[in-house]
Motif scaffolding. Structure first.
Motif, mmCIF file in Angstrom:
data_model
loop_
_atom_site.group_PDB
_atom_site.id
_atom_site.type_symbol
_atom_site.label_atom_id
_atom_site.label_comp_id
_atom_site.label_asym_id
_atom_site.label_seq_id
_atom_site.Cartn_x
_atom_site.Cartn_y
_atom_site.Cartn_z
ATOM 1 N N THR A 13 0.718 14.691 0.505
ATOM 2 C CA THR A 13 0.728 15.868 -0.365
ATOM 3 C C THR A 13 2.151 16.365 -0.584
ATOM 4 O OG1 THR A 13 -1.335 16.404 0.726
ATOM 5 C CG2 THR A 13 -0.480 18.070 -0.735
ATOM 6 N N ASN A 14 2.969 16.263 0.473
ATOM 7 C CA ASN A 14 4.345 16.784 0.373
ATOM 8 C C ASN A 14 5.270 15.888 -0.433
ATOM 9 O OD1 ASN A 14 3.697 18.950 1.852
ATOM 10 N ND2 ASN A 14 4.506 18.169 3.789
ATOM 11 N N GLU A 15 4.954 14.608 -0.452
ATOM 12 C CA GLU A 15 5.850 13.657 -1.103
ATOM 13 C C GLU A 15 5.810 13.916 -2.610
ATOM 14 O OE1 GLU A 15 6.217 8.870 -1.450
ATOM 15 O OE2 GLU A 15 4.482 10.003 -2.002
ATOM 16 N N LEU A 86 -0.386 -3.702 -6.337
ATOM 17 C CA LEU A 86 0.702 -2.721 -6.494
ATOM 18 C C LEU A 86 0.504 -1.915 -7.777
ATOM 19 C CD1 LEU A 86 3.342 -5.158 -5.176
ATOM 20 C CD2 LEU A 86 3.427 -2.738 -4.529
ATOM 21 N N LEU A 87 0.158 -2.602 -8.855
ATOM 22 C CA LEU A 87 -0.077 -1.923 -10.140
ATOM 23 C C LEU A 87 -1.254 -0.954 -10.044
ATOM 24 C CD1 LEU A 87 0.121 -1.687 -13.356
ATOM 25 C CD2 LEU A 87 -1.668 -3.436 -13.358
ATOM 26 N N ASN A 88 -2.348 -1.414 -9.486
ATOM 27 C CA ASN A 88 -3.575 -0.613 -9.489
ATOM 28 C C ASN A 88 -3.535 0.570 -8.541
ATOM 29 O OD1 ASN A 88 -5.491 -1.790 -11.370
ATOM 30 N ND2 ASN A 88 -5.358 -3.625 -10.112
ATOM 31 N N ASN A 89 -2.861 0.399 -7.407
ATOM 32 C CA ASN A 89 -2.966 1.413 -6.349
ATOM 33 C C ASN A 89 -1.663 2.015 -5.887
ATOM 34 O OD1 ASN A 89 -5.898 1.122 -5.897
ATOM 35 N ND2 ASN A 89 -5.262 -0.981 -5.442
ATOM 36 N N SER A 90 -0.543 1.495 -6.336
ATOM 37 C CA SER A 90 0.754 1.985 -5.881
ATOM 38 C C SER A 90 0.809 2.052 -4.354
ATOM 39 C CB SER A 90 1.045 3.362 -6.518
ATOM 40 O OG SER A 90 2.362 3.770 -6.267
ATOM 41 N N LEU A 91 0.254 1.005 -3.726
ATOM 42 C CA LEU A 91 0.323 0.835 -2.274
ATOM 43 C C LEU A 91 0.955 -0.532 -2.010
ATOM 44 C CD1 LEU A 91 -3.281 1.983 -1.240
ATOM 45 C CD2 LEU A 91 -1.139 3.211 -0.771
ATOM 46 N N TYR A 92 1.429 -0.735 -0.780
ATOM 47 C CA TYR A 92 2.098 -2.007 -0.455
ATOM 48 C C TYR A 92 1.086 -3.106 -0.138
ATOM 49 C CZ TYR A 92 6.492 0.444 -0.321
ATOM 50 O OH TYR A 92 7.589 1.179 -0.677
ATOM 51 N N PRO A 93 1.479 -4.362 -0.407
ATOM 52 C CA PRO A 93 0.640 -5.470 0.057
ATOM 53 C C PRO A 93 0.645 -5.519 1.586
ATOM 54 C CG PRO A 93 2.681 -6.294 -0.922
ATOM 55 C CD PRO A 93 2.687 -4.809 -1.102
ATOM 56 N N THR A 94 -0.260 -6.285 2.134
ATOM 57 C CA THR A 94 -0.335 -6.373 3.596
ATOM 58 C C THR A 94 0.693 -7.371 4.131
ATOM 59 O OG1 THR A 94 -2.096 -7.998 3.308
ATOM 60 C CG2 THR A 94 -2.759 -5.734 3.749
ATOM 61 N N ALA A 95 1.018 -7.215 5.434
ATOM 62 C CA ALA A 95 2.045 -8.065 6.045
ATOM 63 C C ALA A 95 1.534 -9.489 6.260
ATOM 64 C CB ALA A 95 2.482 -7.466 7.371
ATOM 65 N N SER A 96 0.245 -9.615 6.543
ATOM 66 C CA SER A 96 -0.332 -10.965 6.632
ATOM 67 C C SER A 96 -1.607 -10.964 5.802
ATOM 68 C CB SER A 96 -0.609 -11.333 8.087
ATOM 69 O OG SER A 96 -1.467 -10.375 8.640
ATOM 70 N N GLU A 109 -8.062 4.967 -4.974
ATOM 71 C CA GLU A 109 -7.981 5.885 -6.113
ATOM 72 C C GLU A 109 -7.033 5.213 -7.105
ATOM 73 O OE1 GLU A 109 -8.564 10.269 -5.455
ATOM 74 O OE2 GLU A 109 -6.537 10.288 -6.291
ATOM 75 N N SER A 110 -7.604 4.291 -7.857
ATOM 76 C CA SER A 110 -6.791 3.375 -8.661
ATOM 77 C C SER A 110 -6.376 3.992 -9.997
ATOM 78 C CB SER A 110 -7.592 2.101 -8.932
ATOM 79 O OG SER A 110 -8.604 2.401 -9.870
ATOM 80 N N TYR A 325 -2.431 9.548 -3.442
ATOM 81 C CA TYR A 325 -2.371 8.368 -2.560
ATOM 82 C C TYR A 325 -1.413 7.311 -3.084
ATOM 83 C CZ TYR A 325 -6.583 10.653 -0.944
ATOM 84 O OH TYR A 325 -7.462 11.579 -0.487
ATOM 85 N N TRP A 326 -0.813 7.543 -4.211
ATOM 86 C CA TRP A 326 0.145 6.578 -4.751
ATOM 87 C C TRP A 326 1.519 6.821 -4.134
ATOM 88 C CZ3 TRP A 326 -1.153 7.185 -10.703
ATOM 89 C CH2 TRP A 326 -2.451 6.705 -10.933
ATOM 90 N N LEU A 327 2.150 5.744 -3.672
ATOM 91 C CA LEU A 327 3.423 5.906 -2.962
ATOM 92 C C LEU A 327 4.643 5.780 -3.872
ATOM 93 C CD1 LEU A 327 2.650 3.967 0.347
ATOM 94 C CD2 LEU A 327 2.400 6.395 -0.144
#
Ligand code: GP9
Length: 411
Positions: A13-15, A86-96, A109-110, A325-327
């Motif tokens: 929320t703060n970001e 990344l496009l749909n969710n503005s979240l990072y891919p997973t490490a593995s 929340e796409s 939720y988008w980073l």
């Protein structure tokens, strides 16, 4: 723990990285088309080889539209699916593994969901099997209305894995025309997939001097990208002929690097990637071109950006509220941002940090982007910490299905 979920909710929320720009709402109620091009890297843009222009159509767009020339892909092992994620969710891919396989049933929340709240319908166009990368499952979680996949396209002439991009794009456009406005269409091309082999009749570039066997991928890539550039040119012409151009927000970008390595002599010589710093940058750099409806100002934006910033930027242009939720942040604003990669490496306007294979910060290399020379590793610490924090939050969101939990908590 519940406490931790609350803290993350607070952090999200703060970001506040979503500052305004002169383009805010320019695409409100307009159709949106996202053209995600397989393995398109920036090193071919505005370049010639043996006196021939490689991507004349994309070049024209970089000169007439808004072009980001300091823009990076952030995919990991999920390749094309990570770029979509990344496009749909503005979240990072997973490490593995990949988010598409591991978290296909999570709540998101796409971008398509946000657009749906503003009456947009959404369709993905990709001429391949719907089960590949779990797309047919996860698209439901993104609230994408339709998936126009392999069987919906014509048999047509196949190149590489599937129907050629020229037919794929024009057939997609036929379908887009039949959709109610406003529509959101995500087109994912495939012709320029590794190893980039083309039927001989489409190997139209004169690549004299690049005939050695060790240069085959580079040679194939240039021919393949030249063909894809023609496909993009035809698609843009068709949008104009249909009278849709002035009414459409169009984004074009590459999904991920081509896989041409630093050991590839032709790639090195052509793209000047002999030095560690140059390879690091060029391997991840992709073009982003935006055609903004009703804007006739061309502009090249040099400020750093990356795929995680796409959803917030599209929301900004469409005049809709971004998800908390988008980073990422709005690429058209002056928001402070950096391109963070899955291993903790990053590229900002000031620095580039190459994480060491052992993941130990002090063993990484920090470069000054202006001088391109290595500087004491401490100089990258602050931005590194910012990136790691974001990766950590993104992982927690996925691992704990936190979007669902936070929504339940706040209800
Ligand atoms: C196929 C396509 C493959 O559907 O996603 O691309 P890749 O992920 O291998 O780059």
């Amino acid at each position: 723990s519940a406490e931790e979920v609350k803290d993350i909710d607070q952090w999200l929320t703060n970001e506040n990285n979503l500052l305004s720009s002169e383009y805010e709402g320019i695409a409100e109620g307009k159709n949106i088309i996202i053209l995600q091009v397989e393995a398109l890297q920036n090193f071919v843009i505005n370049q010639e080889i043996n006196g021939q222009v490689i991507t004349p159509n994309l070049n024209k767009l970089t000169q007439e539209e808004v072009y980001f020339d300091n823009f990076y892909e952030q995919t990991a092992l999920g390749r094309t699916s990570d770029a979509e994620f990344l496009l749909n969710n503005s979240l990072y891919p997973t490490a593995s593994g990949s988010a598409y396989m591991l978290y296909a049933k999570n709540e998101y929340e796409s971008l398509p969901e946000k657009l749906k709240q503003e009456q947009y319908n959404s369709t993905v166009y990709h001429a391949y099997n719907p089960s590949f990368w779990n797309r047919y499952i996860i698209y439901n979680q993104f609230e994408i209305d339709e998936f126009y996949s392999k069987e919906d396209f014509s048999e047509g002439e196949a190149i590489g894995w599937s129907l050629n991009d020229k037919d794929m794009l024009l057939e997609s456009l036929e379908d887009i025309k039949s959709r109610a406005q406003p529509s959101y269409s995500h087109l994912i091309t495939l012709t320029s997939h590794h190893p980039f082999e083309m039927p001989e009749k489409y190997e139209t570039m004169n690549l004299e001097g690049y005939t050695d066997y060790s240069m085959r991928y580079f040679r194939n890539y240039i021919n393949s990208i030249h063909y894809v550039d023609e496909a993009v040119g035809q698609f843009v012409d068709a949008l104009k002929e249909e009278g849709m151009w002035d009414n459409t927000l169009l984004l074009i970008y590459g999904d991920h690097s081509s896989g041409l390595t630093k050991d590839d002599p032709a790639f090195n010589a052509f793209a000047n990637t002999g030095e560690e710093y140059n390879y690091f940058i060029e391997d991840k750099r992709i073009p982003l071109i935006m055609h903004l409806p009703g804007n006739d100002q061309s502009e090249t934006i040099n400020k750093v950006g990356s795929q995680i910033d796409l959803a917030p930027t599209i929301a900004h242009l469409a005049g809709i509220e971004p998800s908390s939720y988008w980073l990422g942040s709005n690429l058209l604003s002056d928001a402070k941002r950096q391109a963070t990669f899955r291993d903790g490496s990053f590229i900002s306007d000031q620095h580039a940090f190459l994480a060491a294979p052992d993941g130990i910060y002090d063993n990484g290399s920090c470069f000054d982007r202006q001088t391109e020379s290595e500087v004491p590793v401490e100089e990258c610490r602050e931005e590194f910490n910012t990136g790691i924090q974001e990766l950590r939050i993104s992982d927690k969101i996925l691992d704990g299905n936190l979007i669902q939990r936070i929504k339940a908590m706040n209800n």
